[in-house]
Design a protein around this motif. Sequence first.
Motif, PDB file in Angstrom:
ATOM      1  N   VAL A 187       0.859  -1.194   0.000  1.00  0.00           N
ATOM      2  CA  VAL A 187       0.000   0.000   0.000  1.00  0.00           C
ATOM      3  C   VAL A 187       0.891   1.239   0.000  1.00  0.00           C
ATOM      4  O   VAL A 187       1.737   1.400   0.878  1.00  0.00           O
ATOM      5  CB  VAL A 187      -0.937   0.033   1.228  1.00  0.00           C
ATOM      6  CG1 VAL A 187      -1.891   1.228   1.123  1.00  0.00           C
ATOM      7  CG2 VAL A 187      -1.722  -1.266   1.354  1.00  0.00           C
ATOM      8  N   TYR A 188       0.689   2.099  -0.982  1.00  0.00           N
ATOM      9  CA  TYR A 188       1.468   3.326  -1.096  1.00  0.00           C
ATOM     10  C   TYR A 188       0.708   4.502  -0.483  1.00  0.00           C
ATOM     11  O   TYR A 188      -0.519   4.573  -0.555  1.00  0.00           O
ATOM     12  CB  TYR A 188       1.775   3.627  -2.568  1.00  0.00           C
ATOM     13  CG  TYR A 188       2.669   2.605  -3.214  1.00  0.00           C
ATOM     14  CD1 TYR A 188       4.058   2.750  -3.165  1.00  0.00           C
ATOM     15  CD2 TYR A 188       2.130   1.498  -3.862  1.00  0.00           C
ATOM     16  CE1 TYR A 188       4.890   1.798  -3.761  1.00  0.00           C
ATOM     17  CE2 TYR A 188       2.953   0.544  -4.455  1.00  0.00           C
ATOM     18  CZ  TYR A 188       4.330   0.705  -4.394  1.00  0.00           C
ATOM     19  OH  TYR A 188       5.144  -0.230  -4.961  1.00  0.00           O
ATOM     20  N   TYR A 189       1.464   5.408   0.114  1.00  0.00           N
ATOM     21  CA  TYR A 189       0.872   6.643   0.633  1.00  0.00           C
ATOM     22  C   TYR A 189       0.192   7.397  -0.514  1.00  0.00           C
ATOM     23  O   TYR A 189       0.725   7.489  -1.616  1.00  0.00           O
ATOM     24  CB  TYR A 189       1.968   7.518   1.252  1.00  0.00           C
ATOM     25  CG  TYR A 189       1.550   8.944   1.530  1.00  0.00           C
ATOM     26  CD1 TYR A 189       0.762   9.258   2.623  1.00  0.00           C
ATOM     27  CD2 TYR A 189       1.952   9.964   0.685  1.00  0.00           C
ATOM     28  CE1 TYR A 189       0.385  10.574   2.870  1.00  0.00           C
ATOM     29  CE2 TYR A 189       1.582  11.286   0.922  1.00  0.00           C
ATOM     30  CZ  TYR A 189       0.794  11.574   2.024  1.00  0.00           C
ATOM     31  OH  TYR A 189       0.419  12.872   2.263  1.00  0.00           O
ATOM     32  N   GLY A 190      -1.006   7.919  -0.270  1.00  0.00           N
ATOM     33  CA  GLY A 190      -1.695   8.649  -1.326  1.00  0.00           C
ATOM     34  C   GLY A 190      -2.971   9.301  -0.851  1.00  0.00           C
ATOM     35  O   GLY A 190      -3.284   9.314   0.342  1.00  0.00           O
ATOM     36  N   TYR A 191      -3.709   9.820  -1.781  1.00  0.00           N
ATOM     37  CA  TYR A 191      -4.895  10.621  -1.510  1.00  0.00           C
ATOM     38  C   TYR A 191      -6.156   9.753  -1.544  1.00  0.00           C
ATOM     39  O   TYR A 191      -6.265   8.838  -2.357  1.00  0.00           O
ATOM     40  CB  TYR A 191      -4.997  11.725  -2.568  1.00  0.00           C
ATOM     41  CG  TYR A 191      -6.077  12.730  -2.308  1.00  0.00           C
ATOM     42  CD1 TYR A 191      -5.901  13.750  -1.376  1.00  0.00           C
ATOM     43  CD2 TYR A 191      -7.284  12.664  -2.999  1.00  0.00           C
ATOM     44  CE1 TYR A 191      -6.900  14.683  -1.140  1.00  0.00           C
ATOM     45  CE2 TYR A 191      -8.285  13.596  -2.772  1.00  0.00           C
ATOM     46  CZ  TYR A 191      -8.086  14.596  -1.836  1.00  0.00           C
ATOM     47  OH  TYR A 191      -9.078  15.514  -1.606  1.00  0.00           O
ATOM     48  N   SER A 192      -7.085  10.044  -0.640  1.00  0.00           N
ATOM     49  CA  SER A 192      -8.391   9.379  -0.650  1.00  0.00           C
ATOM     50  C   SER A 192      -9.457  10.404  -1.006  1.00  0.00           C
ATOM     51  O   SER A 192      -9.506  11.489  -0.414  1.00  0.00           O
ATOM     52  CB  SER A 192      -8.697   8.769   0.722  1.00  0.00           C
ATOM     53  OG  SER A 192      -7.775   7.752   1.042  1.00  0.00           O
ATOM     54  N   PHE A 193     -10.311  10.070  -1.948  1.00  0.00           N
ATOM     55  CA  PHE A 193     -11.307  11.011  -2.426  1.00  0.00           C
ATOM     56  C   PHE A 193     -12.540  11.020  -1.522  1.00  0.00           C
ATOM     57  O   PHE A 193     -12.665  10.223  -0.598  1.00  0.00           O
ATOM     58  CB  PHE A 193     -11.704  10.658  -3.863  1.00  0.00           C
ATOM     59  CG  PHE A 193     -10.596  10.899  -4.848  1.00  0.00           C
ATOM     60  CD1 PHE A 193     -10.471  12.125  -5.496  1.00  0.00           C
ATOM     61  CD2 PHE A 193      -9.653   9.921  -5.107  1.00  0.00           C
ATOM     62  CE1 PHE A 193      -9.435  12.352  -6.398  1.00  0.00           C
ATOM     63  CE2 PHE A 193      -8.614  10.138  -6.001  1.00  0.00           C
ATOM     64  CZ  PHE A 193      -8.504  11.364  -6.651  1.00  0.00           C
TER      65      PHE A 193
END
Length: 450
Positions: A187-193
Motif C-alpha cells: 500500500v502506497y501513501y496517497g490521496y483518498s477522495f
Amino acid sequence: MKKHFTFQLLFLLAVSVFILSCIRNDDEGAPVFPEGSTESVNLWVQDSMKRYYYWAEQMPAKPDYHLPVKDFFKNLLSAQDRFSFAVDTQDPSSYPRSVRNMYGFDYAVIQLANGNVVTTVKLVMKNSPAFNSGLERGMMITKINGTAITAANAEELTSSIKDKTVIELRVGNWKNGAVTDEKNITVYYGYSFEQPLESKIFEKNGKKTGYLYIYDFPDGITSSLNQKFAAFKAAGIQELILDLRYNYGGSVSSAAALCSMIPSGISSSSPFIIYKGNKNGGEVKRTFARQIAYDPAALDFNALRTNALNLNKVYILTSRSTASASEIVINNLKPYMQVIQVGDVTLGKDMAGFMVEDKRKPKKISWQLHPVIYKVFNADGEGSYNNGISPQIAASEYAALPLLPLGDSQETLIAEAMNNIYSKSAGKNALDGSIKILFQSDTPSAAIGK
C-alpha cells in the motif's frame, strides 16, 4: 475533494476568520517583535487564542515567545483540551498523520475468547490507496512491514508506518477460527477522495427499513442526502438506520441538513443548536434553517423537507470513532424524536470551532489554528458529553468474525438494530465480554487492554 486527517475534529461553521493582528498586542506593556520572526508569529497565535479559545482565561499570562510555534501553541492549551491543533501550510509534516488519512484504511487488534490475538481490517475507504491495493474490510493482517502484530507492539507499529510512504501488509481471510490464504499487499501513501453515501433498503414482514452509511459531513453533501432520502421516501420506508460508526464529523451545517430530513413536526424556525463560547463568543443559538444556510452550497431547509421521512424514531450505529458533528446528530435529534443508539460509546467531542488564519493578501503568516471555540448543546440545552454518548443497545462489531461488508443485513451492528426493529429485542450476543479490543489504529492514544 477533501483530505481526511485523523481526528479532523474541529468542524467548520462555514465562516472564515479575518485576522489582521500579526506583530502587535494591544495590551499595555505587551512585547513587540520583528515582523516575520517566530516570536511575532507566536504573538499572533496568542492574540488569536485570547479572542476565540474556549479556555482563553486558563492560558498562561507570560508564555515563552521564543518556543517553536507548534510548541508555543500546545503550551497555551487547557489540560481539558484533547482536540485543538495548529498546522503550518508550508510544512506538510505539521499536519496530523494517521493510517486512515495516509493510506485509507483502519484496523483493530482484538483478543478472542481463547486468548488468541488477531488484527482485522475494519474500514477501507473507497478509491483509497488501500482500496486500490485490494485490501478489504474483514481481511486479517498478520504482519506489518514483516513484523507480526501483537498486543504489545500494535501502537508502536502504527506509529512507525505513519513515517513511511509505502507499507507491506501480510493479509489473509478468516475461516473456521484461523487465518488462511495469506498473501502480501503493498500500500502506497496517497490521496483518498470524497466518500460516497451508501444506502440499502431492507424488507421483512412487510416493513421496510432504510440504511444509510455516512463516512463524514463535508460541506456540499445536501444534494446527495436529498437524493437518498427521496429514494427512501418513494420506497415508503418505515424505519431508518444511520451508520455513523467511523464518522469523525465535519460541517455542522451538513449535520443539521441530515437532521432536518428525519423527524416530523419541525419547521425552519425550530431550534437546532446552541453554541457557548468564552466571554467574547458568548452564547449563539441557531435554528435548523439558519445553520443549514451557513453552507453556501446547501439546499435550503424547505427544499430538504420535501423529502423528509417524518419519523418518530431513528437507529444510529456508533463506535469510539463516532465524533463531533456525528455526535451532534445523536444529541440534537433527541428533542424531536426517539434516538436508539446501537454499538459503542462515542468519542466525546461536545465542542466546535472554526479555522483561524491570516487572510491578508499577501499572507504573512502561514500557520492555521484549529482551536476549540464553543461547547455545543441541543435545543433543550443538553450537552456535556465529553466522556462520550452511551448506546441504549451495547454491541461490538467484533462479536463475529470475519467482519461483514457495511450494509450487509447480517453485519453485527446492523443485525442488532434489525433485531430491535423486527423483534423488539436486542440479540443475546450483542456485547461479548470475552472479546477484548486491545488497540484500534484510529484511536492510537487509547490504552492497550482497554
